[in-house]
Scaffold this motif. Structure first.
Motif, PDB file in Angstrom:
ATOM      1  N   UNK A 180       0.827  -1.211   0.000  1.00 51.97           N
ATOM      2  CA  UNK A 180       0.000   0.000   0.000  1.00 51.97           C
ATOM      3  C   UNK A 180       0.858   1.255   0.000  1.00 51.97           C
ATOM      4  N   UNK A 181       1.955   1.225   0.756  1.00 54.41           N
ATOM      5  CA  UNK A 181       2.828   2.406   0.835  1.00 54.41           C
ATOM      6  C   UNK A 181       3.575   2.663  -0.463  1.00 54.41           C
ATOM      7  N   UNK A 182       3.668   1.642  -1.330  1.00 52.29           N
ATOM      8  CA  UNK A 182       4.420   1.784  -2.573  1.00 52.29           C
ATOM      9  C   UNK A 182       3.529   1.975  -3.801  1.00 52.29           C
ATOM     10  N   UNK A 183       2.383   1.284  -3.830  1.00 50.39           N
ATOM     11  CA  UNK A 183       1.550   1.339  -5.036  1.00 50.39           C
ATOM     12  C   UNK A 183       0.107   1.741  -4.750  1.00 50.39           C
ATOM     13  N   UNK A 184      -0.215   1.993  -3.497  1.00 49.18           N
ATOM     14  CA  UNK A 184      -1.604   2.320  -3.170  1.00 49.18           C
ATOM     15  C   UNK A 184      -1.932   3.789  -3.322  1.00 49.18           C
ATOM     16  N   UNK A 185      -1.553   4.370  -4.447  1.00 47.08           N
ATOM     17  CA  UNK A 185      -1.750   5.807  -4.681  1.00 47.08           C
ATOM     18  C   UNK A 185      -2.739   6.053  -5.820  1.00 47.08           C
ATOM     19  N   UNK A 186      -3.435   7.168  -5.745  1.00 48.19           N
ATOM     20  CA  UNK A 186      -4.367   7.539  -6.814  1.00 48.19           C
ATOM     21  C   UNK A 186      -3.640   8.366  -7.864  1.00 48.19           C
ATOM     22  N   UNK A 187      -2.744   7.702  -8.557  1.00 52.87           N
ATOM     23  CA  UNK A 187      -1.992   8.319  -9.650  1.00 52.87           C
ATOM     24  C   UNK A 187      -2.316   7.553 -10.927  1.00 52.87           C
ATOM     25  N   UNK A 188      -2.044   8.131 -12.092  1.00 48.25           N
ATOM     26  CA  UNK A 188      -2.331   7.413 -13.335  1.00 48.25           C
ATOM     27  C   UNK A 188      -1.714   6.010 -13.376  1.00 48.25           C
ATOM     28  N   UNK A 189      -0.520   5.857 -12.801  1.00 46.99           N
ATOM     29  CA  UNK A 189       0.153   4.564 -12.848  1.00 46.99           C
ATOM     30  C   UNK A 189      -0.459   3.549 -11.897  1.00 46.99           C
ATOM     31  N   UNK A 190      -0.937   4.016 -10.730  1.00 50.56           N
ATOM     32  CA  UNK A 190      -1.362   3.080  -9.692  1.00 50.56           C
ATOM     33  C   UNK A 190      -2.837   3.144  -9.323  1.00 50.56           C
ATOM     34  N   UNK A 191      -3.602   4.031  -9.936  1.00 49.28           N
ATOM     35  CA  UNK A 191      -5.016   4.169  -9.601  1.00 49.28           C
ATOM     36  C   UNK A 191      -5.741   2.824  -9.661  1.00 49.28           C
ATOM     37  N   UNK A 192      -5.446   2.036 -10.699  1.00 53.57           N
ATOM     38  CA  UNK A 192      -6.096   0.741 -10.867  1.00 53.57           C
ATOM     39  C   UNK A 192      -5.241  -0.400 -10.313  1.00 53.57           C
ATOM     40  N   UNK A 193      -3.970  -0.397 -10.651  1.00 53.23           N
ATOM     41  CA  UNK A 193      -3.098  -1.495 -10.241  1.00 53.23           C
ATOM     42  C   UNK A 193      -2.956  -1.562  -8.712  1.00 53.23           C
TER      43      UNK A 193
END
Length: 310
Positions: A180-193
Motif C-alpha cells: 500500500x505504501x508503494x503502489x496504493x496511490x491515486x496516480x495514473x500509474x497506480x489508480x487501478x493497479x
C-alpha cells in the motif's frame, strides 16, 4: 511459549533495541525485501495504465508468499523449542517499529530546536508531503500526525495480527502494508493497479486503527470525547488514519491535518481537532511522544494480561 508471551517479549525487545544500524547496514531489512518483491510484481504485471485484475493477482501472490514463508518459519521454530521461540521473538520485534518511530519523531523536535531547516529535513524522512515551504507549526503537525498514524500501522496493527495468527499473519500484514505504501496511490500509474493493495490495507487496519485510538485516548483521559473523535475521524481522507490522529489531537490539545502541499500543489484537507492549538512546535511533539509511550505501555499491559489469563 504462547503467542501473547512471544509478543510480550517482542514488544520489550523492540523498545530496548529498536533497529540497530550496524545490523541493517550489513543485511537487508525484511521490509526492504518486501519492497523488492512489490517492485518486481509492479514491473512484471503493471503494464501501461495497469488493471485492477493485475493488481489483485500481484496482491494475491504477495500475500500467499508472505503466508507460506511465515508458516514455514513458524513450523521450523516450533521444532526448535526455546531457540525457536527466540527466533520468533526476534522476527516479531524486527517487524514492530515503536522505538524507531519514537526516534524519528523526536528527531523533528530536536531539529526544530536548532532551526526550521533542520526540522524540515527531519520531518521529510517520515512524511511524503512537500516540506520545503513548511513553517514551524506545519512541521510539528506533520511529525505528530506521522506519530499517530504510524503508531497504528507500524506498532499496534502488527502486534494485533501477530496475536490473531502468529508469524504468518504478521508477515501478511506487513506485506500488504508495504504494498500500500508503494503502489496504493491515486496516480495514473497506480489508480487501478494499486487499488487492491489499498483496499486490503484499509481492511486489515480497520480494527487496529480504532484500537490505537482507544490506547491513546484512555491514558490521556479523553475517552469522554469519543463522539467528537469519531466526528473528526469521519472527516479525515483516510478511513483509518483519522482515528489515531483525532485521538492524538484531543490528547495533546492541538489541531492536526488541514491544508498541506503534495507535488507542489496545495490541497485543502479538513482539520482534525480544529479547536486545538495551531501555533505549535517542539513542545507539542514532545507531548505526542509521551502519548506514544503511554499507548505502548497500555498495549504491553494488555498483552501481559493475555499471558496471565492464558
Amino acid at each position: 511459549m504462547s503467542t501473547p508471551t512471544l509478543l510480550l517479549f517482542a514488544l520489550l525487545l523492540d523498545a530496548v533495541m529498536g533497529e540497530p544500524r550496524w545490523l541493517w547496514s550489513r543485511l537487508p531489512h525484511p521490509a526492504v525485501l518486501m519492497g523488492r518483491a512489490v517492485t518486481a510484481l509492479d514491473r512484471t504485471l503493471n503494464h501501461g495504465a495497469g488493471s485492477i485484475l493485475a493488481g489483485v493477482l500481484a496482491l494475491a501472490l504477495l500475500m500467499t508468499g508472505a503466508y507460506l514463508l511465515g508458516t514455514v518459519v513458524k513450523s521450523i521454530a516450533l521444532q526448535l523449542g526455546l531457540l525457536g521461540d527466540a527466533v520468533q521473538i526476534i522476527l516479531a520485534a524486527i517487524l514492530l517499529a515503536h522505538r524507531s518511530l519514537v526516534q524519528h519523531v523526536a528527531a523533528v523536535a530536536d531539529g526544530l530546536r536548532v532551526s526550521l531547516g533542520d526540522g524540515r529535513r527531519a520531518v521529510a524522512m517520515i512524511v511524503s508531503r512537500d516540506t520545503t515551504q513548511m513553517d514551524e507549526p506545519a512541521t510539528a503537525r506533520a511529525a505528530i500526525e506521522s506519530a499517530a498514524e504510524n503508531l497504528s500501522d507500524g506498532v499496534i496493527a502488527p502486534a494485533f495480527w501477530f496475536l490473531v495468527g502468529g508469524l504468518p499473519a504478521l508477515l501478511v500484514y506487513k506485506a500488504v502494508n508495504t504494498a500500500d505504501s508503494m503502489i496504493g496511490y491515486r496516480t495514473p500509474k497506480y489508480e487501478r493497479f494499486g487499488k487492491a493493495a489499498a483496499v486490503m490495507d484499509d481492511a486489515l487496519n480497520l480494527i487496529p486503527a480504532r484500537l490505537t485510538c482507544l490506547l491513546i485516548a484512555l491514558p490521556a483521559g479523553v475517552l469522554g470525547d469519543l463522539r467528537a473523535i469519531y466526528a473528526d475521524a469521519s472527516r479525515h481522507r483516510s478511513p483509518n488514519a483519522g482515528w489515531p490522529e483525532a485521538a492524538m489531537a484531543r490528547a495533546i490539545n492541538v489541531a492536526l491535518a488541514g491544508p498541506r502541499a503534495y507535488d507542489g500543489e496545495m490541497q485543502q484537507f479538513a482539520w482534525v481537532g480544529g479547536a486545538g492549538a495551531r501555533q505549535i512546535g517542539p513542545a507539542q511533539i514532545d507531548a505526542a511522544l509521551s502519548r506514544l509511550w503511554q499507548a505502548w505501555g497500555l498495549m504491553l499491559g494488555l498483552t501481559a494480561l493475555l499471558v496471565f489469563v492464558g
